[in-house]
Enzyme design. Structure first.
Site, PDB file in Angstrom:
ATOM      1  CD  GLU A   1      -2.927  -1.251   2.314  1.00  0.00           C
ATOM      2  OE1 GLU A   1      -4.054  -1.896   2.219  1.00  0.00           O
ATOM      3  OE2 GLU A   1      -2.559  -0.889   3.489  1.00  0.00           O
TER       4      GLU A   1
ATOM      5  CB  CYS B   1       2.897   7.502   3.164  1.00  0.00           C
ATOM      6  SG  CYS B   1       3.509   6.309   4.262  1.00  0.00           S
TER       7      CYS B   1
ATOM      8  CB  CYS C   1       7.430  -4.734   8.915  1.00  0.00           C
ATOM      9  SG  CYS C   1       8.581  -3.770   9.876  1.00  0.00           S
TER      10      CYS C   1
ATOM     11  CB  CYS D   1       6.266  -2.001  16.282  1.00  0.00           C
ATOM     12  SG  CYS D   1       8.152  -1.495  15.784  1.00  0.00           S
TER      13      CYS D   1
ATOM     14  CB  CYS E   1       2.969  -1.352  13.948  1.00  0.00           C
ATOM     15  SG  CYS E   1       3.032  -1.361  12.267  1.00  0.00           S
TER      16      CYS E   1
ATOM     17  N   GLY F   1       6.948  -1.670   6.168  1.00  0.00           N
ATOM     18  CA  GLY F   1       8.260  -2.241   6.139  1.00  0.00           C
ATOM     19  C   GLY F   1       9.136  -1.235   6.979  1.00  0.00           C
ATOM     20  CD  GLU F   2      13.319   0.261   9.824  1.00  0.00           C
ATOM     21  OE1 GLU F   2      12.427   0.553  10.566  1.00  0.00           O
ATOM     22  OE2 GLU F   2      14.232   0.799   9.497  1.00  0.00           O
TER      23      GLU F   2
ATOM     24  CB  SER G   1      10.178   6.977   8.818  1.00  0.00           C
ATOM     25  OG  SER G   1       9.673   6.548  10.271  1.00  0.00           O
TER      26      SER G   1
ATOM     27  CB  SER H   1       9.593   4.858  15.015  1.00  0.00           C
ATOM     28  OG  SER H   1       9.369   5.304  13.874  1.00  0.00           O
ATOM     29  CG  LEU H   2      12.201   8.015  21.380  1.00  0.00           C
ATOM     30  CD1 LEU H   2      13.655   7.156  21.413  1.00  0.00           C
ATOM     31  CD2 LEU H   2      12.514   9.343  21.650  1.00  0.00           C
TER      32      LEU H   2
ATOM     33  CG  ASN I   1      -3.981   6.353  13.295  1.00  0.00           C
ATOM     34  OD1 ASN I   1      -4.845   7.323  13.719  1.00  0.00           O
ATOM     35  ND2 ASN I   1      -2.759   6.759  12.841  1.00  0.00           N
TER      36      ASN I   1
ATOM     37  CB  CYS J   1       0.543   6.228  11.197  1.00  0.00           C
ATOM     38  SG  CYS J   1       1.283   8.126  10.539  1.00  0.00           S
TER      39      CYS J   1
HETATM   40  N1  SAH Z   1       9.430   0.842  10.207  1.00  0.00           N
HETATM   41  C1  SAH Z   1       9.436   2.576   9.937  1.00  0.00           C
HETATM   42  C2  SAH Z   1       8.483   3.057   9.094  1.00  0.00           C
HETATM   43  C3  SAH Z   1       7.010   2.628   9.051  1.00  0.00           C
HETATM   44  S1  SAH Z   1       5.987   2.839  10.521  1.00  0.00           S
HETATM   45  C4  SAH Z   1       9.264   3.157  11.313  1.00  0.00           C
HETATM   46  O1  SAH Z   1       9.570   2.511  12.459  1.00  0.00           O
HETATM   47  O2  SAH Z   1       9.757   4.363  11.473  1.00  0.00           O
HETATM   48  C5  SAH Z   1       5.707   4.698  10.556  1.00  0.00           C
HETATM   49  C6  SAH Z   1       5.467   5.416  11.683  1.00  0.00           C
HETATM   50  O3  SAH Z   1       4.058   4.910  12.158  1.00  0.00           O
HETATM   51  C7  SAH Z   1       6.273   4.872  12.987  1.00  0.00           C
HETATM   52  O4  SAH Z   1       6.631   6.229  13.483  1.00  0.00           O
HETATM   53  C8  SAH Z   1       5.263   4.023  13.684  1.00  0.00           C
HETATM   54  O5  SAH Z   1       5.653   4.165  15.206  1.00  0.00           O
HETATM   55  C9  SAH Z   1       3.917   4.657  13.603  1.00  0.00           C
HETATM   56  N2  SAH Z   1       2.825   3.777  13.731  1.00  0.00           N
HETATM   57  C10 SAH Z   1       2.903   2.234  13.701  1.00  0.00           C
HETATM   58  N3  SAH Z   1       1.503   1.815  14.077  1.00  0.00           N
HETATM   59  C11 SAH Z   1       0.886   2.995  14.478  1.00  0.00           C
HETATM   60  C12 SAH Z   1      -0.362   3.222  14.798  1.00  0.00           C
HETATM   61  N4  SAH Z   1      -1.388   2.027  14.907  1.00  0.00           N
HETATM   62  N5  SAH Z   1      -0.943   4.285  15.062  1.00  0.00           N
HETATM   63  C13 SAH Z   1      -0.226   5.363  14.892  1.00  0.00           C
HETATM   64  N6  SAH Z   1       1.195   5.208  14.491  1.00  0.00           N
HETATM   65  C14 SAH Z   1       1.715   4.052  14.244  1.00  0.00           C
END
Ligand code: SAH
Length: 367
Positions: A94, A107, A114, A118, A121, A166-167, A198, A221-222, A297, A340
Site C-alpha cells: 500500500e 507515503c 515487516c 512493533c 503496528c 516495512g522498515e 523513517s 520512531s522513538l 490509530n 499511520c
Molecule cells: N518502520 C519504519 C517506518 C514505518 S512506521 C519506522 O518504524 O519508522 C511509520 C510510523 O507509524 C512509525 O513512527 C510508527 O511508530 C507509527 N505507527 C505504527 N503503528 C501505528 C499506529 N497504529 N498508530 C499510529 N502510529 C503508528
C-alpha cells in the site's frame, strides 16, 4: 523472479548506460530510455515514440519496465488516497497520497510486511513477507504521479516519506538505490530535502546511511521516553537501546539547518503521562530535533487505545513547556485505514496473527 529480464525501473542512470553498452548500443540510448521511464513515466516501450520501432522491439526483448499493478484506489473524505498495488509475484503493498494545501506527500512502502514487530503496528502482524526491490519502490511514486495527473491535474507529489509498510533500513540497499534514482535531476528529480526516511532505529544501518552521498531527512520512531517502555512496545530496543540510538543520532552528519524528527505514537496508559513527557523532553535535550506526536490509530489486532484529547494536549503542552518542539499529527485517511500504522491489507494470504494454533490437531499456521 529468476531469469527475468532486467527492470529498467530498478536502474540508476549509470546502470542504464552500462546496460546499453553491454547490449552493443551507444551510451546515449541508455539515457534516452532511462529518461522515458524515470522522467516521463513510460510504462511501455511503445510509449517511447522517439525511438525507432526496431529499437523498441529490441528493447522489449531484452528489458522490461515496471512491475506494479494498481489493484485498488480508495479515497478518504479528507482527500487522502490509498493505493493498493500488486507485485508481479502477487503480493500486495500500500501507498498513500496525502494532499495538504499546496503540498502533496506520498507515503511509500519499502517491504511487504515487516520483521520489526512493533506491538502497536498493523503491518507488524504480517511478519516480513519480502523486501521490495528498488524498481518496486520507485514505481509507487510513478504510479501516484500518473494517478494525480489523471484525477487532479496540477497537483504533484512534492514530498516523499518512507513510512509505509516495512522498515526501510532493513531493506537498505534497495532503499538507497531508490533514493538515488528518485533524486536524479534527469529523472523524477525529487529534492532530497523533501524526502524523509523513517526508521525504528537499526543503529548500524543509521551509521552507514550517514556515509552515503544521498542525504534524506531522518525520522526515528522513538515512541517511548525510557528503555522499560520501549522494550515492551518495540522489541528492537532490546537489541539497540535508547542510549545506543541517541549516540548514533548525535554522530549522524546532519545537513545544516536540518533536524531529526522523532515520532512518538501515543498509547493510552502506556507512554502518555506527564512524567513520560517530562522524561522525553529531558532525554532529547541538546539533540537537534522535533517531535511528532501520533495519537495511536486503531486496528483490530492490538490491545491499545488512543488517549483522550485532553491527555494528548497535556502531553504536548508539557513537552513544549520544557523546550521540546512538539507537533501533533492529525490522522489522515483513517476512514479508509490509510493512517499511520494501519497499512496491512489482508490480501497477502498471510494470517494477521502471525502464529496461530488451529483445530484439534494443533496445526500451526504461520506466514
Ligand atoms: N518502520 C519504519 C517506518 C514505518 S512506521 C519506522 O518504524 O519508522 C511509520 C510510523 O507509524 C512509525 O513512527 C510508527 O511508530 C507509527 N505507527 C505504527 N503503528 C501505528 C499506529 N497504529 N498508530 C499510529 N502510529 C503508528
Amino acid at each position: 523472479m529468476k531469469d527475468e529480464l532486467p527492470d529498467l525501473r530498478a536502474m540508476t542512470l549509470a546502470d542504464a548506460e552500462a546496460f546499453a553498452i553491454a547490449q552493443g548500443w551507444p551510451r546515449f540510448r541508455g539515457e534516452q530510455v532511462w529518461r522515458w521511464v524515470h522522467d516521463r513515466g513510460a510504462r511501455d516501450f511503445d510509449e517511447m515514440t522517439n525511438l525507432p520501432r526496431e529499437v523498441r522491439a529490441e528493447l522489449a526483448a531484452r528489458a522490461r519496465v515496471g512491475s506494479l499493478a494498481v489493484a485498488e484506489v480508495q479515497t478518504s473524505r479528507d482527500g487522502t488516497r490509498k493505493l493498493r498495488l500488486t507485485t508481479r509475484d502477487g503480493k500486495s503493498i500500500e501507498s498513500v497520497i496525502i494532499p495538504d494545501g499546496d503540498k502533496t506527500t506520498q507515503c511509500i512502502s519499502s517491504q511487504v510486511g515487516c520483521a520489526i514487530d512493533c506491538q502497536f503496528c498493523a503491518t507488524a502482524k504480517l511478519g516480513l513477507v519480502r523486501n521490495l526491490d528498488a524498481g518496486e519502490i520507485v514505481d509507487q511514486v510513478y504510479i501516484a504521479r500518473r494517478l494525480l495527473h489523471d484525477v487532479e491535474p496540477g497537483r504533484r507529489i512534492t514530498n516523499l516519506v518512507y513510512m509505509g509498510m516495512g522498515e526501510p533500513l532493513h531493506n537498505y540497499d534497495n532503499v538507497v538505490r531508490s533514493l538515488r534514482i528518485l533524486t536524479d535531476d534527469k529523472g523524477a528529480g525529487l529534492s532530497q530535502r523533501r524526502i524523509t526516511v523513517s526508521t525504528a532505529g537499526l543503529v548500524p544501518r543509521l551509521e552507514k546511511l550517514g556515509g552515503e552521498d544521498v542525504r534524506p531527512n531522518l525520522a526515528v520512531s522513538l515512541n517511548a521516553p525510557n528503555d522499560e517502555i520501549r522494550d515492551a512496545i518495540m522489541p528492537i530496543n532490546r537489541k539497540w537501546n535508547i542510549a545506543a540510538l541517541l549516540a548514533a543520532l548525535r554522530a549522524y552528519p546532519l545537513e545544516q539547518r536540518r533536524r531529526i524528527t522523532f515520532e512518538y505514537v501515543l498509547l493510552a496508559g502506556v507512554n502518555d503521562s506527564l512524567r513520560d513527557a517530562a522524561q522525553l523532553a529531558k532525554l532529547l535535550r541538546g539533540v537537534k530535533c522535533k517531535v511528532n506526536l501520533i495519537p495511536w490509530n486503531p486496528h483490530p489486532e492490538a490491545p491499545y487505545q488512543r488517549p483522550a484529547p485532553a491527555v494528548i494536549d497535556a502531553f504536548q503542552a508539557e513537552c513544549k513547556r520544557l523546550g521540546l518542539p512538539t507537533y501533533l499529527r492529525t490522522p489522515r485517511g483513517d476512514d479508509i485505514d490509510a493512517a499511520c500504522g494501519q497499512l496491512a491489507n489482508r490480501s497477502n494470504g498471510v494470517p494477521l496473527v502471525p502464529l496461530r494454533v488451529r483445530g484439534r490437531a494443533g496445526n500451526i499456521t504461520t506466514e
